[in-house]
Enzyme design. Sequence first.
Site, PDB file in Angstrom:
ATOM      1  N   ASP A 131       0.848  -1.201   0.000  1.00 31.37           N
ATOM      2  CA  ASP A 131       0.000   0.000   0.000  1.00 31.37           C
ATOM      3  C   ASP A 131       0.887   1.257   0.000  1.00 31.37           C
ATOM      4  O   ASP A 131       0.643   2.200  -0.763  1.00 31.37           O
ATOM      5  CB  ASP A 131      -0.925  -0.035   1.230  1.00 31.37           C
ATOM      6  N   LYS A 164       1.622   4.145  -3.085  1.00 33.17           N
ATOM      7  CA  LYS A 164       1.535   5.592  -2.844  1.00 33.17           C
ATOM      8  C   LYS A 164       2.840   6.274  -3.254  1.00 33.17           C
ATOM      9  O   LYS A 164       2.831   7.348  -3.869  1.00 33.17           O
ATOM     10  CB  LYS A 164       1.210   5.865  -1.374  1.00 33.17           C
TER      11      LYS A 164
HETATM   12  N1  LIG Z   1     -10.028   2.940   4.291  1.00 38.23           N
HETATM   13  C1  LIG Z   1      -9.193   3.945   4.089  1.00 38.23           C
HETATM   14  O1  LIG Z   1      -8.746   4.635   5.025  1.00 38.23           O
HETATM   15  C2  LIG Z   1      -8.771   4.292   2.712  1.00 38.23           C
HETATM   16  C3  LIG Z   1      -9.081   3.504   1.632  1.00 38.23           C
HETATM   17  N2  LIG Z   1      -8.653   3.852   0.392  1.00 38.23           N
HETATM   18  C4  LIG Z   1      -8.970   3.002  -0.744  1.00 38.23           C
HETATM   19  O2  LIG Z   1     -10.386   2.898  -0.897  1.00 38.23           O
HETATM   20  C5  LIG Z   1     -10.720   1.622  -1.458  1.00 38.23           C
HETATM   21  C6  LIG Z   1     -11.787   0.968  -0.596  1.00 38.23           C
HETATM   22  O3  LIG Z   1     -11.254   0.812   0.696  1.00 38.23           O
HETATM   23  P1  LIG Z   1     -12.201   0.603   1.955  1.00 38.23           P
HETATM   24  O4  LIG Z   1     -13.416   1.435   1.815  1.00 38.23           O
HETATM   25  O5  LIG Z   1     -11.377   0.760   3.177  1.00 38.23           O
HETATM   26  O6  LIG Z   1     -12.537  -0.933   1.785  1.00 38.23           O
HETATM   27  P2  LIG Z   1     -13.830  -1.700   2.313  1.00 38.23           P
HETATM   28  O7  LIG Z   1     -13.480  -3.144   2.312  1.00 38.23           O
HETATM   29  O8  LIG Z   1     -14.334  -1.108   3.584  1.00 38.23           O
HETATM   30  O9  LIG Z   1     -14.913  -1.427   1.206  1.00 38.23           O
HETATM   31  C7  LIG Z   1     -14.795  -1.929  -0.061  1.00 38.23           C
HETATM   32  C8  LIG Z   1     -16.182  -1.866  -0.663  1.00 38.23           C
HETATM   33  O10 LIG Z   1     -16.089  -2.169  -2.052  1.00 38.23           O
HETATM   34  C9  LIG Z   1     -17.043  -3.165  -2.353  1.00 38.23           C
HETATM   35  N3  LIG Z   1     -16.517  -3.953  -3.452  1.00 38.23           N
HETATM   36  C10 LIG Z   1     -15.402  -4.708  -3.473  1.00 38.23           C
HETATM   37  N4  LIG Z   1     -15.240  -5.287  -4.671  1.00 38.23           N
HETATM   38  C11 LIG Z   1     -16.297  -4.885  -5.426  1.00 38.23           C
HETATM   39  C12 LIG Z   1     -16.697  -5.137  -6.753  1.00 38.23           C
HETATM   40  N5  LIG Z   1     -15.983  -5.927  -7.543  1.00 38.23           N
HETATM   41  N6  LIG Z   1     -17.826  -4.552  -7.198  1.00 38.23           N
HETATM   42  C13 LIG Z   1     -18.570  -3.743  -6.401  1.00 38.23           C
HETATM   43  N7  LIG Z   1     -18.214  -3.455  -5.120  1.00 38.23           N
HETATM   44  C14 LIG Z   1     -17.106  -4.025  -4.645  1.00 38.23           C
HETATM   45  C15 LIG Z   1     -17.204  -3.984  -1.088  1.00 38.23           C
HETATM   46  O11 LIG Z   1     -18.459  -4.619  -1.082  1.00 38.23           O
HETATM   47  P3  LIG Z   1     -18.704  -5.917  -0.135  1.00 38.23           P
HETATM   48  O12 LIG Z   1     -18.592  -5.466   1.274  1.00 38.23           O
HETATM   49  O13 LIG Z   1     -20.084  -6.348  -0.515  1.00 38.23           O
HETATM   50  O14 LIG Z   1     -17.646  -6.905  -0.482  1.00 38.23           O
HETATM   51  C16 LIG Z   1     -17.139  -2.883  -0.022  1.00 38.23           C
HETATM   52  O15 LIG Z   1     -18.387  -2.286   0.181  1.00 38.23           O
HETATM   53  C17 LIG Z   1      -9.416   0.822  -1.505  1.00 38.23           C
HETATM   54  O16 LIG Z   1      -8.907   0.880  -2.810  1.00 38.23           O
HETATM   55  C18 LIG Z   1      -8.493   1.569  -0.553  1.00 38.23           C
HETATM   56  O17 LIG Z   1      -7.147   1.446  -0.920  1.00 38.23           O
HETATM   57  C19 LIG Z   1      -7.951   5.005   0.155  1.00 38.23           C
HETATM   58  C20 LIG Z   1      -7.640   5.823   1.182  1.00 38.23           C
HETATM   59  C21 LIG Z   1      -7.954   5.519   2.545  1.00 38.23           C
HETATM   60  N1  LIG Z   2      -4.932   1.079   4.230  1.00 38.78           N
HETATM   61  C1  LIG Z   2      -4.559   2.413   3.955  1.00 38.78           C
HETATM   62  C2  LIG Z   2      -5.792   3.235   3.737  1.00 38.78           C
HETATM   63  C3  LIG Z   2      -5.491   4.440   3.008  1.00 38.78           C
HETATM   64  O1  LIG Z   2      -4.877   4.451   1.967  1.00 38.78           O
HETATM   65  C4  LIG Z   2      -3.768   3.006   5.123  1.00 38.78           C
HETATM   66  O2  LIG Z   2      -3.723   2.360   6.151  1.00 38.78           O
HETATM   67  O3  LIG Z   2      -3.192   4.091   4.959  1.00 38.78           O
END
Ligand SMILES: NC(=O)C1=CN([C@@H]2O[C@H](COP(=O)(O)OP(=O)(O)OC[C@H]3O[C@@H](n4cnc5c(N)ncnc54)[C@H](OP(=O)(O)O)[C@@H]3O)[C@@H](O)[C@H]2O)C=CC1
Ligand SMILES: N[C@@H](CC=O)C(=O)O
Length: 233
Positions: free
Chosen positions: A89, A93
């Site tokens: 990750d 970045k």
């Molecule tokens: N959490 C953080 O602090 C940060 C996250 N990110 C990025 O954001 C993205 C999401 O992270 P995050 O929200 O934490 O992850 P989560 O696991 O909380 O959420 C992912 C979501 O995406 C859905 N999903 C996964 N695959 C599919 C698909 N093929 N089609 C439709 N929906 C899908 C999942 O649905 P279901 O639950 O039904 O599987 C879930 O609702 C990642 O790429 C992460 O790197 C970036 C910055 C910070």
């Molecule tokens: N998993 C990541 C989420 C944001 O990119 C982190 O811990 O920084």
Amino acid sequence: MDAYHILSRRWRYLRCESTVGAGLPVISALMRFLTSGDPVCQVVGALSGTLGYVMNGLQEGQCLSLVVQQAKLLGYTEPDPRDDLSGMDVARKALILARLMGWSINMEDIAVESLFPTEMEQNKMTTDQFLKEGLLSLDAEMNERVNSAKKAGKVLRYVATIADGSCKVGLVAVSHDSPLGQLKGSDNLIEIYSRCYKESPFVMRGAGAGNDTTACGVLADILDLQDLYESSS
Ligand SMILES: NC(=O)C1=CN([C@@H]2O[C@H](COP(=O)(O)OP(=O)(O)OC[C@H]3O[C@@H](n4cnc5c(N)ncnc54)[C@H](OP(=O)(O)O)[C@@H]3O)[C@@H](O)[C@H]2O)C=CC1
Ligand SMILES: N[C@@H](CC=O)C(=O)O
């Protein structure tokens, strides 16, 4: 890289802020340096909210297996926390930032330190097995690393360094009173060194992971693009 070149030709019409600092405007800050013509020579940062939270927890005496579970519950980790603990990750970045700086590099060019052995990789163990069994077996070694840094008056931080044509991400022992050493919770920190900010770097610090801050970052990008397209139509 080809896709990146096509996309970045229209950089002013692209927004991907949350890919690096969640809600922290790291990319906007870097772009302002670059568009103003102030050459950036070095970027150093703690770019993982998860690894920041984990290293702080270990420093306070918690064990790796527990603190990773907490980070997952708090929404800091990737869906599979191995994407954080492998350093990938942070490496992604760092790659985004290095390419923005104009470097023509790929993931293979980045030296990445993983916090778990290859036997625990995604194709060898399920996420559940890793969380329940794999992590437990790493507790002792990780505590030992943290404690030996403590004895030397240091704290461990997972740091990305982009400088002198090379890019590396991994654990570094830093002093308690350094900006990196003072990070709390899941904070991220980024230092940008440029011609104008050589002796006294630009520093940005704050919450670097979590659902709310990330959602704010994405929303701000959407609104920014809406304004841009409205004003140009
Ligand atoms: N959490 C953080 O602090 C940060 C996250 N990110 C990025 O954001 C993205 C999401 O992270 P995050 O929200 O934490 O992850 P989560 O696991 O909380 O959420 C992912 C979501 O995406 C859905 N999903 C996964 N695959 C599919 C698909 N093929 N089609 C439709 N929906 C899908 C999942 O649905 P279901 O639950 O039904 O599987 C879930 O609702 C990642 O790429 C992460 O790197 C970036 C910055 C910070
Ligand atoms: N998993 C990541 C989420 C944001 O990119 C982190 O811990 O920084």
